[in-house]
Design a protein around this motif. Sequence first.
Motif, short mmCIF file in Angstrom:
data_model
loop_
_atom_site.label_atom_id
_atom_site.label_comp_id
_atom_site.label_asym_id
_atom_site.label_seq_id
_atom_site.Cartn_x
_atom_site.Cartn_y
_atom_site.Cartn_z
N ASP A 139 18.86 -49.98 11.02
CA ASP A 139 20.03 -50.85 11.22
C ASP A 139 20.19 -51.78 10.02
OD1 ASP A 139 21.18 -50.03 13.60
OD2 ASP A 139 19.87 -51.30 14.81
N ARG A 140 19.10 -52.39 9.63
CA ARG A 140 19.14 -53.33 8.49
C ARG A 140 19.52 -52.56 7.21
NH1 ARG A 140 20.92 -57.47 6.35
NH2 ARG A 140 19.65 -58.40 4.76
N ALA A 141 18.94 -51.39 7.00
CA ALA A 141 19.26 -50.59 5.82
C ALA A 141 20.72 -50.19 5.82
CB ALA A 141 18.37 -49.35 5.77
N TYR A 142 21.24 -49.80 6.98
CA TYR A 142 22.65 -49.43 7.09
C TYR A 142 23.54 -50.62 6.73
CZ TYR A 142 27.05 -47.78 9.06
OH TYR A 142 28.36 -47.41 9.21
N GLN A 143 23.21 -51.79 7.27
CA GLN A 143 23.99 -53.00 6.98
C GLN A 143 23.94 -53.33 5.49
OE1 GLN A 143 22.12 -55.81 9.59
NE2 GLN A 143 23.02 -54.90 11.43
N LEU A 144 22.78 -53.20 4.88
CA LEU A 144 22.68 -53.46 3.43
C LEU A 144 23.53 -52.45 2.65
CD1 LEU A 144 18.86 -54.22 3.16
CD2 LEU A 144 20.74 -55.84 2.71
N GLY A 145 23.49 -51.19 3.07
CA GLY A 145 24.28 -50.17 2.41
C GLY A 145 25.77 -50.44 2.52
N GLU A 146 26.20 -50.90 3.67
CA GLU A 146 27.61 -51.23 3.85
C GLU A 146 28.04 -52.37 2.93
OE1 GLU A 146 30.02 -49.59 6.02
OE2 GLU A 146 28.40 -48.20 5.57
N GLN A 147 27.07 -53.15 2.46
CA GLN A 147 27.33 -54.24 1.52
C GLN A 147 27.04 -53.79 0.08
OE1 GLN A 147 24.84 -57.50 2.83
NE2 GLN A 147 25.61 -57.33 4.91
N LEU A 158 21.14 -33.01 6.85
CA LEU A 158 22.03 -32.04 7.49
C LEU A 158 21.23 -31.00 8.27
CD1 LEU A 158 24.94 -31.04 7.89
CD2 LEU A 158 24.66 -29.73 5.78
N HIS A 159 20.21 -30.46 7.63
CA HIS A 159 19.39 -29.44 8.29
C HIS A 159 18.72 -30.01 9.54
CE1 HIS A 159 16.72 -26.03 8.78
NE2 HIS A 159 15.71 -26.88 8.84
N ALA A 160 18.14 -31.19 9.42
CA ALA A 160 17.45 -31.80 10.56
C ALA A 160 18.44 -32.11 11.68
CB ALA A 160 16.72 -33.07 10.12
N PHE A 161 19.61 -32.63 11.32
CA PHE A 161 20.61 -32.95 12.34
C PHE A 161 21.09 -31.69 13.05
CE2 PHE A 161 25.02 -33.46 13.70
CZ PHE A 161 24.84 -34.44 14.67
N GLN A 162 21.36 -30.64 12.30
CA GLN A 162 21.84 -29.41 12.91
C GLN A 162 20.78 -28.77 13.81
OE1 GLN A 162 23.24 -27.34 9.40
NE2 GLN A 162 25.33 -28.09 9.70
N ARG A 163 19.52 -29.07 13.52
CA ARG A 163 18.43 -28.55 14.34
C ARG A 163 18.25 -29.35 15.63
NH1 ARG A 163 13.40 -30.14 13.73
NH2 ARG A 163 13.77 -30.81 11.61
N ILE A 164 18.28 -30.70 15.53
CA ILE A 164 17.97 -31.51 16.71
C ILE A 164 19.19 -32.20 17.33
CG2 ILE A 164 15.60 -31.89 15.97
CD1 ILE A 164 16.40 -34.73 15.17
N ARG A 165 20.32 -32.23 16.61
CA ARG A 165 21.58 -32.82 17.08
C ARG A 165 21.41 -34.27 17.54
NH1 ARG A 165 25.09 -29.96 14.64
NH2 ARG A 165 26.70 -30.99 15.84
N ASP A 166 20.62 -35.04 16.79
CA ASP A 166 20.40 -36.45 17.11
C ASP A 166 20.43 -37.24 15.82
OD1 ASP A 166 19.67 -38.86 18.32
OD2 ASP A 166 17.53 -38.37 18.30
N HIS A 167 21.18 -38.34 15.81
CA HIS A 167 21.22 -39.17 14.61
C HIS A 167 20.73 -40.58 14.88
CE1 HIS A 167 25.12 -39.65 16.53
NE2 HIS A 167 25.46 -40.64 15.73
N GLY A 168 19.91 -40.70 15.91
CA GLY A 168 19.12 -41.88 16.19
C GLY A 168 19.82 -43.22 16.06
N ALA A 169 19.25 -44.07 15.22
CA ALA A 169 19.72 -45.45 15.07
C ALA A 169 21.16 -45.54 14.60
CB ALA A 169 18.81 -46.21 14.11
N LEU A 170 21.66 -44.52 13.96
CA LEU A 170 23.03 -44.59 13.46
C LEU A 170 24.05 -44.27 14.56
CD1 LEU A 170 22.77 -43.16 9.84
CD2 LEU A 170 22.67 -45.53 10.64
N ALA A 171 23.58 -43.88 15.74
CA ALA A 171 24.49 -43.57 16.84
C ALA A 171 25.33 -44.79 17.23
CB ALA A 171 23.72 -43.05 18.05
N ARG A 172 24.81 -45.97 17.00
CA ARG A 172 25.58 -47.18 17.34
C ARG A 172 26.65 -47.48 16.28
NH1 ARG A 172 20.88 -50.16 18.53
NH2 ARG A 172 19.60 -48.88 17.26
#
Length: 190
Positions: free
Chosen positions: A34-42, A92-106
Amino acid sequence: MSIADYRLRNIAGLVLVAALLCACGQSGEESLLDRAYQLGEQYRWREAMPLVKAHLIAHPGDPAGHYLLGRCYLHDPQPFLVIAEGELRTALHAFQRIRDHGALARHMSAVEFEAAIYRELARSDMRRTREAMNLGFPPSLVRPHLERALEAVRQGRAIAPDDPGLREMEETLEAGLHGFPGEGEPSGEP
Protein backbone atom coordinates in the motif's frame (compact mmCIF):
# COMPACT_ATOMS: atom_id res chain seq x y z
CA MET A 1 27.73 4.23 -8.56
CA SER A 2 29.38 0.81 -8.62
CA ILE A 3 27.42 -2.42 -8.49
CA ALA A 4 28.71 -3.06 -4.97
CA ASP A 5 27.53 0.39 -3.85
CA TYR A 6 24.13 -0.21 -5.45
CA ARG A 7 23.77 -3.60 -3.72
CA LEU A 8 24.86 -2.15 -0.39
CA ARG A 9 22.30 0.66 -0.73
CA ASN A 10 19.55 -1.86 -1.49
CA ILE A 11 20.48 -4.07 1.46
CA ALA A 12 20.61 -1.06 3.77
CA GLY A 13 17.18 0.00 2.52
CA LEU A 14 15.71 -3.44 3.17
CA VAL A 15 17.16 -3.54 6.69
CA LEU A 16 15.76 -0.06 7.37
CA VAL A 17 12.30 -1.08 6.15
CA ALA A 18 12.33 -4.22 8.30
CA ALA A 19 13.44 -2.23 11.35
CA LEU A 20 10.76 0.39 10.81
CA LEU A 21 8.07 -2.25 10.48
CA CYS A 22 9.15 -3.92 13.68
CA ALA A 23 9.34 -0.61 15.54
CA CYS A 24 5.94 0.56 14.29
CA GLY A 25 4.24 -2.75 14.99
CA GLN A 26 3.12 -3.19 11.37
CA SER A 27 2.86 -6.84 10.53
CA GLY A 28 1.08 -6.98 7.18
CA GLU A 29 2.97 -7.13 3.94
CA GLU A 30 -0.03 -5.45 2.38
CA SER A 31 0.91 -2.29 4.26
CA LEU A 32 4.29 -2.37 2.49
CA LEU A 33 2.62 -2.60 -0.91
CA ASP A 34 0.00 0.00 0.00
CA ARG A 35 2.75 2.42 0.97
CA ALA A 36 4.77 1.53 -2.16
CA TYR A 37 1.70 2.04 -4.34
CA GLN A 38 1.05 5.44 -2.75
CA LEU A 39 4.68 6.47 -3.27
CA GLY A 40 4.48 5.34 -6.89
CA GLU A 41 1.34 7.39 -7.46
CA GLN A 42 3.43 10.37 -6.30
CA TYR A 43 6.23 9.37 -8.75
CA ARG A 44 8.52 8.50 -5.83
CA TRP A 45 9.54 5.15 -7.30
CA ARG A 46 13.00 5.05 -5.74
CA GLU A 47 11.44 5.31 -2.29
CA ALA A 48 8.91 2.62 -3.17
CA MET A 49 11.49 0.10 -4.39
CA PRO A 50 12.86 -1.07 -1.00
CA LEU A 51 9.31 -1.56 0.29
CA VAL A 52 8.40 -3.72 -2.69
CA LYS A 53 11.63 -5.72 -2.43
CA ALA A 54 11.02 -6.35 1.28
CA HIS A 55 7.53 -7.62 0.40
CA LEU A 56 8.85 -9.88 -2.36
CA ILE A 57 11.41 -11.45 -0.03
CA ALA A 58 8.51 -12.78 2.02
CA HIS A 59 6.19 -13.38 -0.99
CA PRO A 60 8.29 -14.12 -4.09
CA GLY A 61 5.33 -15.19 -6.23
CA ASP A 62 3.07 -12.21 -5.53
CA PRO A 63 1.83 -10.61 -8.78
CA ALA A 64 1.21 -7.21 -7.16
CA GLY A 65 4.76 -7.07 -5.82
CA HIS A 66 6.29 -7.93 -9.20
CA TYR A 67 4.03 -5.40 -10.93
CA LEU A 68 5.11 -2.62 -8.57
CA LEU A 69 8.78 -3.60 -8.80
CA GLY A 70 8.50 -3.53 -12.59
CA ARG A 71 7.05 -0.03 -12.37
CA CYS A 72 9.86 1.02 -10.02
CA TYR A 73 12.46 -0.06 -12.56
CA LEU A 74 10.52 1.36 -15.51
CA HIS A 75 9.87 4.80 -14.06
CA ASP A 76 13.30 5.34 -12.50
CA PRO A 77 15.09 8.35 -14.02
CA GLN A 78 17.79 5.90 -15.09
CA PRO A 79 15.55 2.96 -15.98
CA PHE A 80 16.45 -0.69 -16.06
CA LEU A 81 14.12 -1.57 -18.90
CA VAL A 82 15.05 -5.24 -19.23
CA ILE A 83 14.54 -5.81 -15.50
CA ALA A 84 11.29 -3.82 -15.63
CA GLU A 85 9.98 -5.97 -18.45
CA GLY A 86 11.01 -9.15 -16.64
CA GLU A 87 9.21 -8.10 -13.47
CA LEU A 88 6.09 -7.13 -15.42
CA ARG A 89 6.06 -10.43 -17.30
CA THR A 90 6.53 -12.27 -14.00
CA ALA A 91 3.56 -10.34 -12.58
CA LEU A 92 1.44 -11.22 -15.61
CA HIS A 93 2.34 -14.90 -15.49
CA ALA A 94 1.73 -15.13 -11.73
CA PHE A 95 -1.57 -13.26 -11.99
CA GLN A 96 -2.83 -15.41 -14.85
CA ARG A 97 -1.94 -18.49 -12.81
CA ILE A 98 -3.51 -17.51 -9.46
CA ARG A 99 -5.95 -14.70 -10.50
CA ASP A 100 -5.20 -12.71 -7.34
CA HIS A 101 -3.64 -9.26 -7.09
CA GLY A 102 -3.59 -9.06 -3.32
CA ALA A 103 -3.00 -5.66 -1.75
CA LEU A 104 -3.71 -3.83 -4.98
CA ALA A 105 -7.31 -5.11 -4.99
CA ARG A 106 -8.30 -2.07 -2.95
CA HIS A 107 -6.87 0.21 -5.67
CA MET A 108 -8.05 -1.55 -8.86
CA SER A 109 -10.13 -4.46 -10.05
CA ALA A 110 -8.59 -7.66 -11.37
CA VAL A 111 -9.41 -6.57 -14.94
CA GLU A 112 -7.81 -3.17 -14.37
CA PHE A 113 -4.74 -4.85 -12.84
CA GLU A 114 -4.18 -7.19 -15.79
CA ALA A 115 -4.75 -4.36 -18.27
CA ALA A 116 -2.31 -2.18 -16.29
CA ILE A 117 0.40 -4.83 -16.64
CA TYR A 118 -0.05 -4.79 -20.42
CA ARG A 119 0.01 -0.97 -20.39
CA GLU A 120 3.32 -0.96 -18.49
CA LEU A 121 4.78 -3.58 -20.84
CA ALA A 122 3.88 -1.30 -23.74
CA ARG A 123 5.49 1.66 -21.96
CA SER A 124 8.64 -0.37 -21.51
CA ASP A 125 8.88 -0.98 -25.25
CA MET A 126 7.97 2.63 -26.03
CA ARG A 127 10.72 3.88 -23.73
CA ARG A 128 13.19 1.41 -25.26
CA THR A 129 12.18 2.74 -28.70
CA ARG A 130 12.76 6.35 -27.70
CA GLU A 131 16.17 5.57 -26.23
CA ALA A 132 17.20 3.56 -29.30
CA MET A 133 16.14 6.38 -31.62
CA ASN A 134 18.05 8.92 -29.51
CA LEU A 135 21.14 6.74 -29.87
CA GLY A 136 20.72 6.63 -33.66
CA PHE A 137 19.67 3.01 -34.06
CA PRO A 138 18.30 2.24 -37.54
CA PRO A 139 14.52 2.03 -37.92
CA SER A 140 14.72 -1.68 -38.74
CA LEU A 141 15.93 -2.31 -35.17
CA VAL A 142 13.50 0.13 -33.55
CA ARG A 143 10.26 -0.79 -35.32
CA PRO A 144 9.89 -4.24 -33.69
CA HIS A 145 9.70 -2.58 -30.26
CA LEU A 146 6.91 -0.29 -31.45
CA GLU A 147 5.08 -3.30 -32.89
CA ARG A 148 5.52 -5.18 -29.61
CA ALA A 149 4.23 -2.17 -27.67
CA LEU A 150 1.16 -2.06 -29.90
CA GLU A 151 0.58 -5.78 -29.39
CA ALA A 152 0.75 -5.34 -25.59
CA VAL A 153 -1.75 -2.46 -25.80
CA ARG A 154 -4.10 -4.58 -27.90
CA GLN A 155 -3.88 -7.42 -25.38
CA GLY A 156 -4.75 -4.95 -22.64
CA ARG A 157 -7.66 -3.58 -24.67
CA ALA A 158 -8.96 -7.12 -25.22
CA ILE A 159 -9.32 -7.33 -21.43
CA ALA A 160 -10.41 -3.72 -20.80
CA PRO A 161 -11.80 -2.37 -24.10
CA ASP A 162 -13.03 0.89 -22.57
CA ASP A 163 -9.75 1.84 -20.87
CA PRO A 164 -9.09 5.41 -22.12
CA GLY A 165 -5.33 5.23 -21.51
CA LEU A 166 -4.96 2.06 -23.55
CA ARG A 167 -7.19 3.48 -26.30
CA GLU A 168 -4.99 6.59 -26.52
CA MET A 169 -1.81 4.50 -26.55
CA GLU A 170 -3.23 2.33 -29.33
CA GLU A 171 -4.09 5.37 -31.46
CA THR A 172 -0.66 6.92 -30.85
CA LEU A 173 1.22 3.73 -31.68
CA GLU A 174 -0.85 3.04 -34.80
CA ALA A 175 -0.20 6.57 -36.06
CA GLY A 176 3.48 6.30 -35.20
CA LEU A 177 3.87 2.98 -36.97
CA HIS A 178 1.99 4.27 -40.01
CA GLY A 179 4.62 6.95 -40.54
CA PHE A 180 7.56 4.84 -39.38
CA PRO A 181 9.78 3.16 -41.98
CA GLY A 182 9.06 -0.57 -42.25
CA GLU A 183 11.45 -3.44 -42.63
CA GLY A 184 13.73 -2.71 -45.59
CA GLU A 185 12.24 0.73 -46.25
CA PRO A 186 14.52 3.74 -46.40
CA SER A 187 14.57 5.76 -43.20
CA GLY A 188 14.88 9.11 -44.90
CA GLU A 189 18.40 9.45 -43.51
CA PRO A 190 21.49 9.56 -45.71
